[in-house]
Design a protein around this motif. Structure first.
Motif, PDB file in Angstrom:
ATOM      1  N   LEU A 191       5.323  -9.037   0.508  1.00  0.00           N
ATOM      2  CA  LEU A 191       4.293  -7.996   0.593  1.00  0.00           C
ATOM      3  C   LEU A 191       4.744  -6.731  -0.131  1.00  0.00           C
ATOM      4  CD1 LEU A 191       1.703  -6.711   1.838  1.00  0.00           C
ATOM      5  CD2 LEU A 191       3.085  -6.170   3.843  1.00  0.00           C
ATOM      6  N   ALA A 298      -2.460  -7.631   3.720  1.00  0.00           N
ATOM      7  CA  ALA A 298      -1.812  -8.557   2.786  1.00  0.00           C
ATOM      8  C   ALA A 298      -2.845  -9.379   2.032  1.00  0.00           C
ATOM      9  CB  ALA A 298      -0.858  -9.473   3.544  1.00  0.00           C
ATOM     10  N   VAL A 310       1.947 -13.660   5.997  1.00  0.00           N
ATOM     11  CA  VAL A 310       2.238 -12.508   6.849  1.00  0.00           C
ATOM     12  C   VAL A 310       1.851 -12.801   8.301  1.00  0.00           C
ATOM     13  CG1 VAL A 310       1.627 -10.098   7.313  1.00  0.00           C
ATOM     14  CG2 VAL A 310       2.082 -10.847   4.970  1.00  0.00           C
TER      15      VAL A 310
END
Length: 527
Positions: A191, A298, A310
Protein backbone atom coordinates in the motif's frame (compact mmCIF):
# COMPACT_ATOMS: atom_id res chain seq x y z
CA UNK A 1 24.12 -56.00 44.21
CA UNK A 2 23.39 -52.37 44.58
CA UNK A 3 21.05 -50.97 41.98
CA UNK A 4 22.42 -48.10 39.98
CA UNK A 5 20.03 -45.15 40.18
CA UNK A 6 18.67 -44.15 36.83
CA UNK A 7 17.90 -40.51 36.16
CA UNK A 8 14.32 -39.87 35.12
CA UNK A 9 13.80 -39.14 31.43
CA UNK A 10 14.23 -35.51 30.51
CA UNK A 11 10.96 -33.63 30.14
CA UNK A 12 11.30 -31.31 27.18
CA UNK A 13 8.39 -29.26 28.48
CA UNK A 14 9.80 -28.74 31.98
CA UNK A 15 11.23 -25.41 30.90
CA UNK A 16 8.63 -23.56 28.79
CA UNK A 17 9.66 -21.80 25.63
CA UNK A 18 11.02 -18.34 26.39
CA UNK A 19 10.36 -15.08 24.53
CA UNK A 20 13.52 -13.91 22.76
CA UNK A 21 14.23 -10.40 21.44
CA UNK A 22 12.53 -10.49 18.01
CA UNK A 23 9.33 -12.17 19.27
CA UNK A 24 9.32 -9.65 22.12
CA UNK A 25 9.31 -6.80 19.59
CA UNK A 26 6.42 -8.51 17.79
CA UNK A 27 4.49 -8.92 21.05
CA UNK A 28 4.90 -5.23 21.88
CA UNK A 29 3.94 -4.29 18.31
CA UNK A 30 0.62 -6.15 18.56
CA UNK A 31 0.00 -5.08 22.16
CA UNK A 32 0.20 -1.42 21.11
CA UNK A 33 -0.61 -1.17 17.42
CA UNK A 34 -1.02 -3.98 14.91
CA UNK A 35 -0.43 -1.61 12.00
CA UNK A 36 -2.31 1.32 10.48
CA UNK A 37 -5.69 -0.36 10.97
CA UNK A 38 -7.75 1.97 13.17
CA UNK A 39 -5.84 5.19 12.49
CA UNK A 40 -8.22 6.29 9.69
CA UNK A 41 -10.62 8.47 11.80
CA UNK A 42 -7.68 10.68 12.78
CA UNK A 43 -7.67 12.31 9.33
CA UNK A 44 -11.40 12.86 8.93
CA UNK A 45 -11.46 14.36 12.44
CA UNK A 46 -8.33 16.51 12.42
CA UNK A 47 -7.27 16.80 8.78
CA UNK A 48 -4.27 15.39 6.90
CA UNK A 49 -1.69 17.93 8.06
CA UNK A 50 -2.66 17.70 11.72
CA UNK A 51 -3.01 13.92 11.44
CA UNK A 52 0.56 13.47 10.22
CA UNK A 53 1.80 15.93 12.85
CA UNK A 54 0.05 14.00 15.63
CA UNK A 55 1.49 10.67 14.45
CA UNK A 56 4.94 12.23 14.94
CA UNK A 57 4.23 14.27 18.09
CA UNK A 58 2.14 11.78 20.11
CA UNK A 59 5.06 9.36 20.61
CA UNK A 60 7.13 12.20 22.09
CA UNK A 61 4.51 13.25 24.65
CA UNK A 62 2.85 9.89 25.33
CA UNK A 63 4.53 6.76 23.92
CA UNK A 64 8.19 7.47 24.66
CA UNK A 65 7.52 8.71 28.23
CA UNK A 66 5.47 5.61 29.02
CA UNK A 67 7.98 3.31 27.31
CA UNK A 68 10.79 4.83 29.42
CA UNK A 69 8.82 4.16 32.60
CA UNK A 70 8.26 0.56 31.48
CA UNK A 71 11.93 0.12 30.60
CA UNK A 72 13.17 1.22 34.04
CA UNK A 73 10.58 -0.61 36.10
CA UNK A 74 10.54 -3.66 33.84
CA UNK A 75 14.30 -4.18 34.15
CA UNK A 76 14.36 -3.44 37.88
CA UNK A 77 11.46 -5.82 38.64
CA UNK A 78 11.30 -8.28 35.70
CA UNK A 79 8.74 -10.75 37.03
CA UNK A 80 5.49 -12.35 35.95
CA UNK A 81 2.65 -9.94 36.62
CA UNK A 82 4.73 -6.94 35.53
CA UNK A 83 3.10 -3.65 36.36
CA UNK A 84 1.03 -5.22 39.15
CA UNK A 85 4.28 -5.91 41.03
CA UNK A 86 5.78 -2.52 40.10
CA UNK A 87 2.90 -0.77 41.86
CA UNK A 88 2.97 -3.28 44.71
CA UNK A 89 6.60 -2.57 45.48
CA UNK A 90 6.36 1.18 44.99
CA UNK A 91 2.96 2.00 46.49
CA UNK A 92 1.88 -1.04 48.51
CA UNK A 93 -0.70 -3.80 48.36
CA UNK A 94 -3.80 -1.59 48.18
CA UNK A 95 -2.79 0.26 45.03
CA UNK A 96 -1.37 -2.91 43.47
CA UNK A 97 -4.74 -4.58 43.92
CA UNK A 98 -6.44 -1.62 42.22
CA UNK A 99 -3.94 -1.75 39.37
CA UNK A 100 -4.33 -5.49 38.79
CA UNK A 101 -8.10 -5.69 39.10
CA UNK A 102 -8.93 -2.48 37.20
CA UNK A 103 -6.69 -3.36 34.26
CA UNK A 104 -8.15 -6.86 34.08
CA UNK A 105 -11.72 -5.49 34.16
CA UNK A 106 -10.69 -2.93 31.54
CA UNK A 107 -9.67 -5.82 29.31
CA UNK A 108 -13.18 -7.32 29.31
CA UNK A 109 -14.49 -4.95 26.64
CA UNK A 110 -11.16 -4.04 25.08
CA UNK A 111 -10.32 -7.66 24.28
CA UNK A 112 -13.78 -8.38 22.89
CA UNK A 113 -13.20 -5.75 20.20
CA UNK A 114 -10.53 -7.80 18.39
CA UNK A 115 -12.64 -10.88 17.54
CA UNK A 116 -15.40 -8.47 16.52
CA UNK A 117 -12.92 -6.62 14.31
CA UNK A 118 -11.91 -9.97 12.78
CA UNK A 119 -15.52 -10.77 11.84
CA UNK A 120 -15.96 -7.23 10.52
CA UNK A 121 -13.11 -7.69 8.03
CA UNK A 122 -14.30 -11.21 7.26
CA UNK A 123 -17.83 -9.99 6.51
CA UNK A 124 -16.43 -7.67 3.84
CA UNK A 125 -15.21 -10.82 2.09
CA UNK A 126 -18.10 -13.14 3.06
CA UNK A 127 -21.33 -11.23 3.64
CA UNK A 128 -23.00 -14.22 5.31
CA UNK A 129 -20.97 -13.72 8.50
CA UNK A 130 -22.16 -10.14 9.07
CA UNK A 131 -23.97 -9.54 12.39
CA UNK A 132 -27.61 -10.62 12.28
CA UNK A 133 -27.38 -12.45 8.96
CA UNK A 134 -27.68 -15.96 10.44
CA UNK A 135 -29.32 -15.90 13.86
CA UNK A 136 -29.54 -19.17 15.78
CA UNK A 137 -31.57 -17.93 18.74
CA UNK A 138 -32.21 -14.85 20.89
CA UNK A 139 -32.88 -14.25 24.58
CA UNK A 140 -33.41 -11.32 26.90
CA UNK A 141 -31.00 -10.72 29.81
CA UNK A 142 -31.90 -7.90 32.20
CA UNK A 143 -32.16 -4.89 29.83
CA UNK A 144 -30.18 -6.38 26.96
CA UNK A 145 -31.35 -8.44 24.00
CA UNK A 146 -28.75 -11.13 23.36
CA UNK A 147 -28.51 -12.51 19.83
CA UNK A 148 -26.53 -15.69 19.19
CA UNK A 149 -25.65 -15.63 15.50
CA UNK A 150 -22.96 -16.89 13.15
CA UNK A 151 -20.93 -13.76 13.75
CA UNK A 152 -20.69 -14.46 17.48
CA UNK A 153 -19.90 -18.13 16.91
CA UNK A 154 -16.93 -17.13 14.72
CA UNK A 155 -15.78 -14.72 17.44
CA UNK A 156 -15.86 -17.60 19.92
CA UNK A 157 -13.94 -19.78 17.47
CA UNK A 158 -11.19 -17.15 17.22
CA UNK A 159 -11.03 -16.86 21.00
CA UNK A 160 -10.86 -20.64 21.41
CA UNK A 161 -8.04 -21.02 18.88
CA UNK A 162 -5.82 -18.39 20.45
CA UNK A 163 -6.65 -19.50 23.96
CA UNK A 164 -5.18 -22.88 23.05
CA UNK A 165 -2.08 -21.15 21.68
CA UNK A 166 -1.73 -19.12 24.90
CA UNK A 167 -1.97 -22.27 26.99
CA UNK A 168 1.34 -23.29 25.39
CA UNK A 169 3.03 -20.18 26.78
CA UNK A 170 4.16 -16.69 25.84
CA UNK A 171 7.12 -18.11 23.92
CA UNK A 172 4.80 -19.69 21.36
CA UNK A 173 2.62 -16.57 21.28
CA UNK A 174 5.74 -14.50 20.57
CA UNK A 175 6.92 -16.77 17.74
CA UNK A 176 3.47 -16.74 16.13
CA UNK A 177 3.40 -12.94 16.47
CA UNK A 178 6.55 -12.72 14.33
CA UNK A 179 4.78 -14.64 11.55
CA UNK A 180 1.65 -12.52 11.95
CA UNK A 181 3.73 -9.32 11.81
CA UNK A 182 5.19 -10.36 8.46
CA UNK A 183 1.71 -11.14 7.12
CA UNK A 184 0.25 -7.85 8.42
CA UNK A 185 3.08 -5.56 7.40
CA UNK A 186 3.45 -6.92 3.86
CA UNK A 187 0.12 -5.42 2.67
CA UNK A 188 1.10 -2.14 4.34
CA UNK A 189 4.39 -2.12 2.43
CA UNK A 190 2.55 -2.70 -0.86
CA UNK A 191 0.00 0.00 0.00
CA UNK A 192 2.82 2.40 0.89
CA UNK A 193 4.68 1.75 -2.35
CA UNK A 194 1.56 2.22 -4.51
CA UNK A 195 0.39 5.34 -2.68
CA UNK A 196 3.76 7.08 -2.54
CA UNK A 197 4.30 6.33 -6.24
CA UNK A 198 1.01 8.05 -7.06
CA UNK A 199 1.87 11.03 -4.86
CA UNK A 200 5.18 11.51 -6.65
CA UNK A 201 3.99 10.89 -10.23
CA UNK A 202 0.86 13.02 -9.85
CA UNK A 203 2.59 15.77 -7.87
CA UNK A 204 0.01 15.64 -5.08
CA UNK A 205 0.65 17.35 -1.75
CA UNK A 206 -0.77 14.94 0.88
CA UNK A 207 -0.90 17.61 3.59
CA UNK A 208 -2.26 20.51 1.57
CA UNK A 209 -4.94 21.00 4.21
CA UNK A 210 -3.90 21.31 7.86
CA UNK A 211 -7.34 20.76 9.40
CA UNK A 212 -10.42 18.74 8.44
CA UNK A 213 -12.66 21.76 7.82
CA UNK A 214 -11.90 25.29 6.70
CA UNK A 215 -13.29 26.86 9.88
CA UNK A 216 -11.80 24.33 12.29
CA UNK A 217 -9.26 25.82 14.69
CA UNK A 218 -5.80 24.31 14.95
CA UNK A 219 -6.29 23.71 18.68
CA UNK A 220 -9.59 21.91 18.12
CA UNK A 221 -8.03 19.73 15.43
CA UNK A 222 -5.07 18.91 17.66
CA UNK A 223 -7.18 18.10 20.72
CA UNK A 224 -9.71 15.90 18.93
CA UNK A 225 -6.97 14.05 17.07
CA UNK A 226 -4.82 13.58 20.16
CA UNK A 227 -7.60 11.55 21.77
CA UNK A 228 -7.71 9.22 18.75
CA UNK A 229 -3.98 8.82 18.24
CA UNK A 230 -3.37 8.36 21.98
CA UNK A 231 -5.49 5.23 21.88
CA UNK A 232 -3.42 3.92 18.97
CA UNK A 233 -0.21 4.49 20.93
CA UNK A 234 -1.20 2.90 24.28
CA UNK A 235 -0.24 -0.46 25.77
CA UNK A 236 3.54 -0.24 26.28
CA UNK A 237 3.30 -1.90 29.68
CA UNK A 238 1.30 -4.90 28.45
CA UNK A 239 4.23 -7.18 27.73
CA UNK A 240 5.66 -6.67 31.24
CA UNK A 241 3.21 -9.18 32.70
CA UNK A 242 5.01 -12.04 30.90
CA UNK A 243 8.50 -10.92 31.97
CA UNK A 244 8.94 -14.21 33.81
CA UNK A 245 8.78 -15.97 30.43
CA UNK A 246 11.31 -13.74 28.66
CA UNK A 247 14.91 -14.48 27.82
CA UNK A 248 16.99 -12.02 29.83
CA UNK A 249 14.31 -9.31 30.26
CA UNK A 250 16.79 -6.92 31.86
CA UNK A 251 18.74 -6.83 28.61
CA UNK A 252 16.06 -7.37 25.97
CA UNK A 253 13.12 -5.29 27.27
CA UNK A 254 14.67 -1.80 26.73
CA UNK A 255 15.90 -2.83 23.27
CA UNK A 256 12.53 -4.27 22.33
CA UNK A 257 10.73 -1.11 23.47
CA UNK A 258 13.12 1.06 21.43
CA UNK A 259 12.66 -0.91 18.21
CA UNK A 260 8.92 -1.19 18.78
CA UNK A 261 8.54 2.59 19.02
CA UNK A 262 10.31 3.04 15.68
CA UNK A 263 8.35 0.21 14.03
CA UNK A 264 4.97 1.46 15.25
CA UNK A 265 5.59 5.09 14.28
CA UNK A 266 6.69 3.99 10.79
CA UNK A 267 3.73 1.60 10.63
CA UNK A 268 1.34 4.51 11.10
CA UNK A 269 3.20 7.23 9.22
CA UNK A 270 4.07 5.58 5.89
CA UNK A 271 0.70 3.93 5.08
CA UNK A 272 -1.11 7.10 6.18
CA UNK A 273 0.95 9.32 3.88
CA UNK A 274 0.46 6.88 1.01
CA UNK A 275 -3.30 6.62 1.63
CA UNK A 276 -3.68 10.39 1.31
CA UNK A 277 -3.05 9.92 -2.41
CA UNK A 278 -6.78 9.22 -2.78
CA UNK A 279 -7.47 12.92 -2.09
CA UNK A 280 -10.05 14.62 0.10
CA UNK A 281 -13.35 14.05 -1.71
CA UNK A 282 -15.06 11.12 -3.29
CA UNK A 283 -16.15 7.82 -1.85
CA UNK A 284 -12.72 6.98 -0.40
CA UNK A 285 -11.43 10.52 0.27
CA UNK A 286 -9.92 11.27 3.67
CA UNK A 287 -12.90 13.42 4.66
CA UNK A 288 -15.03 10.27 4.89
CA UNK A 289 -12.49 7.94 6.56
CA UNK A 290 -13.63 5.92 9.59
CA UNK A 291 -12.60 2.75 11.40
CA UNK A 292 -12.22 -0.05 8.85
CA UNK A 293 -11.79 2.24 5.82
CA UNK A 294 -8.28 1.09 5.00
CA UNK A 295 -9.28 -1.79 2.65
CA UNK A 296 -11.56 0.59 0.69
CA UNK A 297 -8.74 3.14 0.53
CA UNK A 298 -6.44 0.43 -0.85
CA UNK A 299 -9.10 -0.47 -3.41
CA UNK A 300 -9.33 3.18 -4.46
CA UNK A 301 -5.55 3.30 -4.94
CA UNK A 302 -4.96 0.08 -6.89
CA UNK A 303 -8.21 -1.80 -7.35
CA UNK A 304 -9.87 -4.86 -5.78
CA UNK A 305 -6.68 -6.95 -5.58
CA UNK A 306 -5.06 -4.57 -3.08
CA UNK A 307 -8.35 -4.21 -1.22
CA UNK A 308 -8.42 -7.98 -0.66
CA UNK A 309 -4.77 -8.08 0.37
CA UNK A 310 -5.21 -5.30 2.92
CA UNK A 311 -8.40 -6.93 4.24
CA UNK A 312 -6.54 -10.19 4.81
CA UNK A 313 -3.85 -8.22 6.62
CA UNK A 314 -6.59 -6.78 8.85
CA UNK A 315 -7.86 -10.27 9.64
CA UNK A 316 -4.45 -11.37 10.86
CA UNK A 317 -3.78 -8.11 12.70
CA UNK A 318 -6.98 -8.46 14.75
CA UNK A 319 -6.28 -12.03 15.87
CA UNK A 320 -2.60 -11.27 16.54
CA UNK A 321 -3.58 -8.37 18.81
CA UNK A 322 -6.02 -10.60 20.66
CA UNK A 323 -3.40 -13.33 21.12
CA UNK A 324 -0.66 -10.96 22.35
CA UNK A 325 -2.95 -9.14 24.78
CA UNK A 326 -4.46 -12.38 26.10
CA UNK A 327 -0.96 -13.41 27.15
CA UNK A 328 -0.67 -10.09 28.99
CA UNK A 329 -4.05 -9.72 30.69
CA UNK A 330 -4.44 -13.36 31.71
CA UNK A 331 -1.44 -13.07 34.05
CA UNK A 332 -3.24 -10.50 36.20
CA UNK A 333 -5.79 -12.81 37.89
CA UNK A 334 -3.00 -15.34 38.30
CA UNK A 335 -0.88 -12.74 40.13
CA UNK A 336 -3.83 -11.73 42.31
CA UNK A 337 -4.33 -15.40 43.13
CA UNK A 338 -0.67 -15.89 44.09
CA UNK A 339 -1.02 -12.95 46.49
CA UNK A 340 -4.08 -14.55 48.10
CA UNK A 341 -6.84 -12.24 46.82
CA UNK A 342 -8.36 -14.83 44.48
CA UNK A 343 -8.75 -18.59 45.05
CA UNK A 344 -5.61 -20.70 44.70
CA UNK A 345 -6.98 -22.66 41.74
CA UNK A 346 -6.97 -19.49 39.60
CA UNK A 347 -3.16 -19.63 39.44
CA UNK A 348 -2.85 -23.42 39.11
CA UNK A 349 -0.38 -24.23 36.33
CA UNK A 350 -0.51 -26.99 33.74
CA UNK A 351 2.08 -29.72 34.23
CA UNK A 352 3.23 -29.68 30.63
CA UNK A 353 3.53 -26.00 29.77
CA UNK A 354 3.54 -24.42 33.24
CA UNK A 355 0.82 -21.95 32.25
CA UNK A 356 -2.00 -20.68 34.55
CA UNK A 357 -4.85 -22.69 32.99
CA UNK A 358 -7.81 -21.24 34.88
CA UNK A 359 -6.55 -17.68 34.52
CA UNK A 360 -6.20 -17.95 30.74
CA UNK A 361 -9.40 -19.91 30.09
CA UNK A 362 -11.44 -17.85 32.54
CA UNK A 363 -10.33 -14.60 30.91
CA UNK A 364 -11.23 -15.96 27.47
CA UNK A 365 -14.72 -16.98 28.61
CA UNK A 366 -15.36 -13.45 29.85
CA UNK A 367 -14.10 -11.99 26.56
CA UNK A 368 -16.42 -14.29 24.59
CA UNK A 369 -19.42 -13.05 26.58
CA UNK A 370 -18.47 -9.44 25.94
CA UNK A 371 -18.41 -10.08 22.19
CA UNK A 372 -22.19 -9.72 22.24
CA UNK A 373 -23.00 -6.34 20.71
CA UNK A 374 -25.14 -5.44 23.73
CA UNK A 375 -22.02 -5.12 25.88
CA UNK A 376 -19.65 -3.42 23.43
CA UNK A 377 -20.83 0.07 24.38
CA UNK A 378 -19.15 -0.44 27.77
CA UNK A 379 -15.82 0.34 26.08
CA UNK A 380 -16.31 3.99 27.03
CA UNK A 381 -14.75 3.39 30.47
CA UNK A 382 -11.56 2.05 28.86
CA UNK A 383 -9.85 5.43 28.54
CA UNK A 384 -10.28 6.29 32.22
CA UNK A 385 -9.08 2.92 33.54
CA UNK A 386 -6.11 2.71 31.16
CA UNK A 387 -4.82 6.11 32.19
CA UNK A 388 -5.36 5.40 35.88
CA UNK A 389 -3.04 2.43 35.41
CA UNK A 390 -0.39 4.53 33.64
CA UNK A 391 -0.42 7.19 36.37
CA UNK A 392 -0.07 4.52 39.08
CA UNK A 393 3.03 3.24 37.29
CA UNK A 394 4.52 6.74 37.20
CA UNK A 395 3.76 7.13 40.92
CA UNK A 396 5.46 3.78 41.60
CA UNK A 397 8.52 4.90 39.62
CA UNK A 398 8.80 8.09 41.68
CA UNK A 399 8.24 6.25 44.97
CA UNK A 400 10.94 3.70 44.19
CA UNK A 401 13.41 6.42 43.15
CA UNK A 402 12.87 8.06 46.56
CA UNK A 403 12.59 5.01 48.82
CA UNK A 404 14.99 2.64 47.08
CA UNK A 405 17.66 4.71 45.35
CA UNK A 406 20.08 1.75 45.41
CA UNK A 407 17.70 -0.72 43.76
CA UNK A 408 19.48 -2.34 40.84
CA UNK A 409 18.20 -0.70 37.66
CA UNK A 410 19.82 -2.21 34.53
CA UNK A 411 18.11 0.57 32.60
CA UNK A 412 17.68 3.92 34.31
CA UNK A 413 15.90 6.87 32.73
CA UNK A 414 18.62 9.45 31.97
CA UNK A 415 18.34 13.05 33.09
CA UNK A 416 17.52 12.49 36.75
CA UNK A 417 14.52 14.18 38.33
CA UNK A 418 14.17 16.69 35.49
CA UNK A 419 13.39 13.84 33.08
CA UNK A 420 10.98 12.20 35.52
CA UNK A 421 9.19 15.51 36.06
CA UNK A 422 8.83 15.96 32.30
CA UNK A 423 7.57 12.39 31.86
CA UNK A 424 5.03 12.81 34.67
CA UNK A 425 3.83 16.14 33.27
CA UNK A 426 3.38 14.73 29.75
CA UNK A 427 1.52 11.60 30.85
CA UNK A 428 -0.65 13.46 33.36
CA UNK A 429 -1.50 16.13 30.78
CA UNK A 430 -2.40 13.67 28.02
CA UNK A 431 -4.41 11.51 30.45
CA UNK A 432 -6.35 14.54 31.70
CA UNK A 433 -7.05 15.69 28.16
CA UNK A 434 -8.24 12.20 27.18
CA UNK A 435 -10.62 12.14 30.14
CA UNK A 436 -12.01 15.56 29.22
CA UNK A 437 -12.42 14.51 25.60
CA UNK A 438 -14.13 11.27 26.61
CA UNK A 439 -16.52 13.21 28.82
CA UNK A 440 -17.30 15.67 26.03
CA UNK A 441 -18.10 12.79 23.64
CA UNK A 442 -19.95 10.41 25.97
CA UNK A 443 -21.15 12.71 28.75
CA UNK A 444 -21.79 11.48 32.28
CA UNK A 445 -22.36 7.91 31.08
CA UNK A 446 -18.61 7.30 30.71
CA UNK A 447 -17.92 8.84 34.13
CA UNK A 448 -20.66 6.76 35.78
CA UNK A 449 -19.33 3.51 34.29
CA UNK A 450 -15.83 4.36 35.48
CA UNK A 451 -17.01 5.27 38.99
CA UNK A 452 -18.96 2.01 39.26
CA UNK A 453 -15.92 -0.09 38.32
CA UNK A 454 -13.49 1.86 40.51
CA UNK A 455 -15.95 1.94 43.41
CA UNK A 456 -16.45 -1.82 43.24
CA UNK A 457 -12.68 -2.35 43.21
CA UNK A 458 -12.21 -0.08 46.24
CA UNK A 459 -14.90 -1.97 48.17
CA UNK A 460 -13.55 -5.38 47.23
CA UNK A 461 -10.05 -4.81 48.58
CA UNK A 462 -10.82 -4.73 52.34
CA UNK A 463 -13.07 -7.77 51.97
CA UNK A 464 -10.51 -9.85 50.08
CA UNK A 465 -7.62 -8.58 52.21
CA UNK A 466 -9.48 -9.65 55.38
CA UNK A 467 -10.16 -13.06 53.84
CA UNK A 468 -6.49 -13.38 52.90
CA UNK A 469 -5.35 -12.45 56.42
CA UNK A 470 -7.75 -14.97 57.97
CA UNK A 471 -6.52 -17.77 55.72
CA UNK A 472 -2.88 -16.90 56.46
CA UNK A 473 -3.52 -16.87 60.20
CA UNK A 474 -5.39 -20.19 60.04
CA UNK A 475 -2.59 -21.79 58.04
CA UNK A 476 0.00 -20.53 60.53
CA UNK A 477 -2.02 -21.92 63.44
CA UNK A 478 -2.29 -25.31 61.77
CA UNK A 479 1.44 -25.38 61.07
CA UNK A 480 2.25 -24.46 64.67
CA UNK A 481 -0.16 -27.09 66.00
CA UNK A 482 1.58 -29.71 63.89
CA UNK A 483 4.91 -28.79 65.44
CA UNK A 484 6.31 -27.14 62.34
CA UNK A 485 7.66 -23.72 61.75
CA UNK A 486 4.82 -21.53 60.41
CA UNK A 487 7.08 -19.71 57.98
CA UNK A 488 8.51 -22.87 56.40
CA UNK A 489 5.25 -24.81 56.45
CA UNK A 490 4.27 -26.81 53.43
CA UNK A 491 3.91 -23.87 51.08
CA UNK A 492 0.36 -23.02 52.08
CA UNK A 493 1.39 -19.96 54.08
CA UNK A 494 3.60 -18.78 51.26
CA UNK A 495 0.57 -18.59 48.99
CA UNK A 496 -0.41 -15.31 50.61
CA UNK A 497 3.06 -14.41 51.76
CA UNK A 498 5.70 -11.92 50.80
CA UNK A 499 8.40 -13.81 48.91
CA UNK A 500 10.66 -12.15 46.41
CA UNK A 501 8.54 -9.81 44.32
CA UNK A 502 5.39 -11.41 45.66
CA UNK A 503 5.99 -14.60 43.69
CA UNK A 504 6.41 -17.04 46.54
CA UNK A 505 4.59 -20.33 46.44
CA UNK A 506 5.54 -21.07 42.83
CA UNK A 507 7.29 -24.22 41.83
CA UNK A 508 11.02 -24.03 41.24
CA UNK A 509 10.60 -25.02 37.64
CA UNK A 510 7.73 -22.65 37.01
CA UNK A 511 7.70 -20.56 33.88
CA UNK A 512 7.08 -17.55 36.06
CA UNK A 513 10.32 -17.43 38.01
CA UNK A 514 13.53 -15.72 37.08
CA UNK A 515 16.94 -16.45 38.57
CA UNK A 516 17.91 -12.82 38.20
CA UNK A 517 15.24 -11.75 40.66
CA UNK A 518 15.01 -14.71 42.99
CA UNK A 519 16.49 -12.85 45.94
CA UNK A 520 14.72 -11.78 49.08
CA UNK A 521 15.09 -9.12 51.72
CA UNK A 522 15.73 -5.68 50.27
CA UNK A 523 14.32 -6.71 46.94
CA UNK A 524 10.92 -7.60 48.36
CA UNK A 525 8.12 -6.17 46.32
CA UNK A 526 6.20 -5.11 49.39
CA UNK A 527 6.07 -1.46 50.41
Amino acid sequence: MTAIPVAPPENRWATPKRVSLVPLVALIFFSVSGGAYGIEPLFSTSGPGMGILLILVAPLIYSVPHALVCAELGTAIPVEGGYYHWVKRGLGRFWAFQQGLLQWVCSFVDMALYPVMFTSYLSSLISAVAPGQHVFFEFHLYKADIQVDLNWVICVGVILLFTLLNLMGAGWVGDSSVAFAIICLTPMLVLTAVGLYQLVTEGTNPVSSMTAEQGQSTWNAFGAGLFIVMWNYSGWDSVSTVAGEMENPRKHLPRALFWSVLLIVAGYLLPSLASLAVGAGGENGWKSWKDGSLPDIAGGLAGPWLQYVVTIGGLFASVAMFSALLASYSRLPSSLSHDGYLPRWVSKESKRYKMPIASIIGSSVVYALFCFSSFQSLVIYDVFLTNIGILLEVAALIALRIREPHLERPYKIPGGWWSIALIATCLLGVSAWAAIQQYSEEGTKAVVYCLIVVGASLLLYPLLAARKAARTSAAADRATANGRDAEAGDGRVAEAGDGAYGLSGRAADSAHTDKAVSGTGADSVEA
